[in-house]
Design an enzyme around this catalytic site. Structure first.
Site, PDB file in Angstrom:
ATOM      1  N   CYS A 193       0.003   1.681  -5.715  1.00 56.39           N
ATOM      2  CA  CYS A 193      -1.048   2.483  -6.364  1.00 56.39           C
ATOM      3  C   CYS A 193      -0.588   3.923  -6.529  1.00 56.39           C
ATOM      4  O   CYS A 193       0.218   4.446  -5.758  1.00 56.39           O
ATOM      5  CB  CYS A 193      -2.327   2.442  -5.548  1.00 56.39           C
ATOM      6  SG  CYS A 193      -3.044   0.804  -5.355  1.00 56.39           S
ATOM      7  N   HIS A 198       0.842  -1.210   0.000  1.00 58.76           N
ATOM      8  CA  HIS A 198       0.000   0.000   0.000  1.00 58.76           C
ATOM      9  C   HIS A 198       0.871   1.252   0.000  1.00 58.76           C
ATOM     10  O   HIS A 198       1.917   1.308   0.667  1.00 58.76           O
ATOM     11  CB  HIS A 198      -0.914   0.013   1.221  1.00 58.76           C
ATOM     12  CG  HIS A 198      -2.136  -0.846   1.072  1.00 58.76           C
ATOM     13  ND1 HIS A 198      -3.080  -0.633   0.097  1.00 58.76           N
ATOM     14  CD2 HIS A 198      -2.557  -1.933   1.781  1.00 58.76           C
ATOM     15  CE1 HIS A 198      -4.046  -1.522   0.207  1.00 58.76           C
ATOM     16  NE2 HIS A 198      -3.751  -2.331   1.229  1.00 58.76           N
ATOM     17  N   ARG A 255      -0.783   2.289 -11.494  1.00 60.06           N
ATOM     18  CA  ARG A 255       0.248   1.646 -10.712  1.00 60.06           C
ATOM     19  C   ARG A 255       1.594   2.349 -10.971  1.00 60.06           C
ATOM     20  O   ARG A 255       1.884   2.781 -12.090  1.00 60.06           O
ATOM     21  CB  ARG A 255       0.396   0.164 -11.092  1.00 60.06           C
ATOM     22  CG  ARG A 255      -0.843  -0.672 -10.852  1.00 60.06           C
ATOM     23  CD  ARG A 255      -1.134  -0.822  -9.367  1.00 60.06           C
ATOM     24  NE  ARG A 255      -2.293  -1.691  -9.150  1.00 60.06           N
ATOM     25  CZ  ARG A 255      -3.532  -1.253  -9.001  1.00 60.06           C
ATOM     26  NH1 ARG A 255      -3.788   0.047  -9.084  1.00 60.06           N
ATOM     27  NH2 ARG A 255      -4.497  -2.115  -8.785  1.00 60.06           N
TER      28      ARG A 255
END
Length: 468
Positions: free
Chosen positions: A436, A367, A445
């Site tokens: 991300c 993340h 991405r």
């Protein structure tokens, strides 16, 4: 011009010349010797006596009579004034007009009030008696009695025509002055009806429940509480009730306002949870998992075969970003990524090599925002920055080679053995970091590639990238 009468004038002249003043000029000399020629008696004449019962000034030794002399105080203060005597009534008038028992009170002598003594002046009283007037205190007037309040009788209302009158007219009709009735005083009972049968019937009907006020002093049904005005009719009461109610537009706006406020509060709580609480929880989980991995290595436990999904097997160090995060098998969102760990692509078409393989691309995902956000700042990495993967037996050191700022999530070629766009042209031992982008979204991405430059067993100590 009249002539002198010889006989009379001769007698007068003889009396002066043959008396006390026989010598010429003796009278003038006697007058000059007087202190007060106008008031003092001539020598040889009797002196005037002082009025009143007290002794005259000539008989009192000491200084001349004055405000400070004892004779003055005796004459002006100490001597009482004579009392006038009452005259007896005439016998004939008494017998003719009044009986004896009625006239007896008038036969007593009339007591006249004693005249107030003349008070000396203030300068004399203070000079003679410093403590007060004549040695006493100044007289204090008696206080006036307080007025006694008189009870005012409560007005009597005319209940016969109560339906045709307001409160103001009833008050005026009750006492004629328009004053407010006393709420404590009990109203006087209505006067008995006089006249014919119709008047008595109306009076009895007016004394019924419709003419009396509600018990406990409560306002009437059609009168607004606390308004103090005239009682309203039923039509006016209905109009006032309709006016007091909110319109449908007001009710709808109030409802939607409360809904929006509630939604805003919920969104604020959700944002707080995502940006703060998820990081707290993920950091706790990742820290516990790191301790668990290192404890297993210390005890010499080795996995039998492949790692299970969600199982931690390595630790990644990024010294420039101060990142130390465990690496688990798989990229499951709930079991791996949301727990603050980095996931290894190891399933299906997305399966990649391990660091211990002779060739291949070791690809991981993490993340960028929330849930521990281990790859939050990988965009700050520059070519040559070290990335170290620590396993149970070896330290694998990679150097950052290139970066792809944005690519669609469907571009799976970026984790291939020789990723296009990375600058690598032949197979080798590579590493790929995916996350991300932009921040707080998952639309695209971001890709970071690196190439292995060092492999060191754990027994030889940490590599230079971790020591420095």
């Amino acid at each position: 011009m009249t002539t002198l009468r010889p006989g009379h004038d001769a007698e007068q002249g003889a009396s002066y010349e043959q008396g006390a003043y026989e010598a010429a000029g003796a009278f003038e000399a006697a007058v000059e010797q007087l202190a007060d020629p106008l008031n003092d008696p001539l020598p040889g004449q009797p002196k005037p006596q002082a009025p009143g019962p007290g002794p005259g000034p000539a008989q009192i030794p000491g200084p001349a009579p004055g405000p400070t002399s004892p004779w003055f105080r005796s004459a002006m203060v100490e001597q009482p004034q004579p009392q006038p005597q009452a005259q007896a009534p005439h016998p004939q008038y008494e017998q003719a007009q009044y009986p004896q028992q009625q006239y007896e009170p008038y036969q007593q002598p009339v007591q006249q009030p004693q005249q107030a003594l003349q008070q000396p002046q203030e300068w004399y009283a203070r000079a003679e008696h410093p403590q007060g007037w004549y040695g006493g205190q100044r007289p204090v007037p008696a206080p006036e009695p307080a007025p006694v309040p008189t009870a005012v009788a409560a007005p009597v209302y005319d209940d016969e025509t109560v339906a045709l009158r307001t409160d103001d007219t009833r008050r005026i009709a009750g006492d004629g002055t328009g004053a407010e009735p006393d709420p404590v005083a009990r109203p006087a009972p209505p006067a008995a009806a006089t006249g014919g049968r119709a008047e008595r019937r109306r009076a009895a009907k007016g004394q019924g429940s419709r003419g009396r006020a509600p018990a406990g002093g409560a306002p009437a049904k059609d009168t607004p509480a606390g308004s103090g005005g005239a009682p309203r009719s039923r039509v006016e009461a209905r109009r006032a009730a309709r006016a007091a109610k909110d319109s449908p537009g007001v009710v709808a706006s109030r409802f939607f306002g409360e809904v929006f406020i509630s939604l805003g509060v919920l969104m604020l709580l959700f944002v707080t949870y995502q940006l703060w609480w998820t990081n707290v929880r993920a950091d706790l989980f990742a820290g516990n998992e790191t301790d668990k991995i290192q404890d297993g290595w210390a005890k010499g436990r080795k996995p039998a075969g492949a790692f299970e999904p969600g199982q931690g097997f390595a630790i990644m160090h990024i010294p420039k970003l101060d990142v130390v995060v465990p690496i688990a098998e798989g990229i499951d969102k709930e079991k791996v990524l949301d727990n603050g760990m980095v996931g290894h692509y190891a399933e299906g078409k997305l399966k990649t090599a391990m660091p211990s393989d002779e060739q291949g691309n070791f690809a991981v995902a993490g993340h960028r925002n929330t849930h521990g956000e281990p790859f939050r700042y990988i965009n700050r990495l520059k070519p040559g920055d070290p990335i170290v993967v620590e396993t149970q037996d070896t330290y694998y050191t990679y150097e950052m080679a290139s970066i792809l700022p944005q690519t669609p999530p469907s571009n799976v070629g970026v984790i291939g053995p020789v990723p296009p766009g990375s600058g690598f042209t032949e197979p080798g031992r590579y590493i790929t970091l995916t996350t991300c982008t932009p921040e707080f979204t998952s639309t695209y991405r971001m890709i970071v590639w690196g190439k292995m430059v060092d492999e060191r067993p754990r027994g030889e100590g940490q590599p230079d990238a971790l020591v420095g």
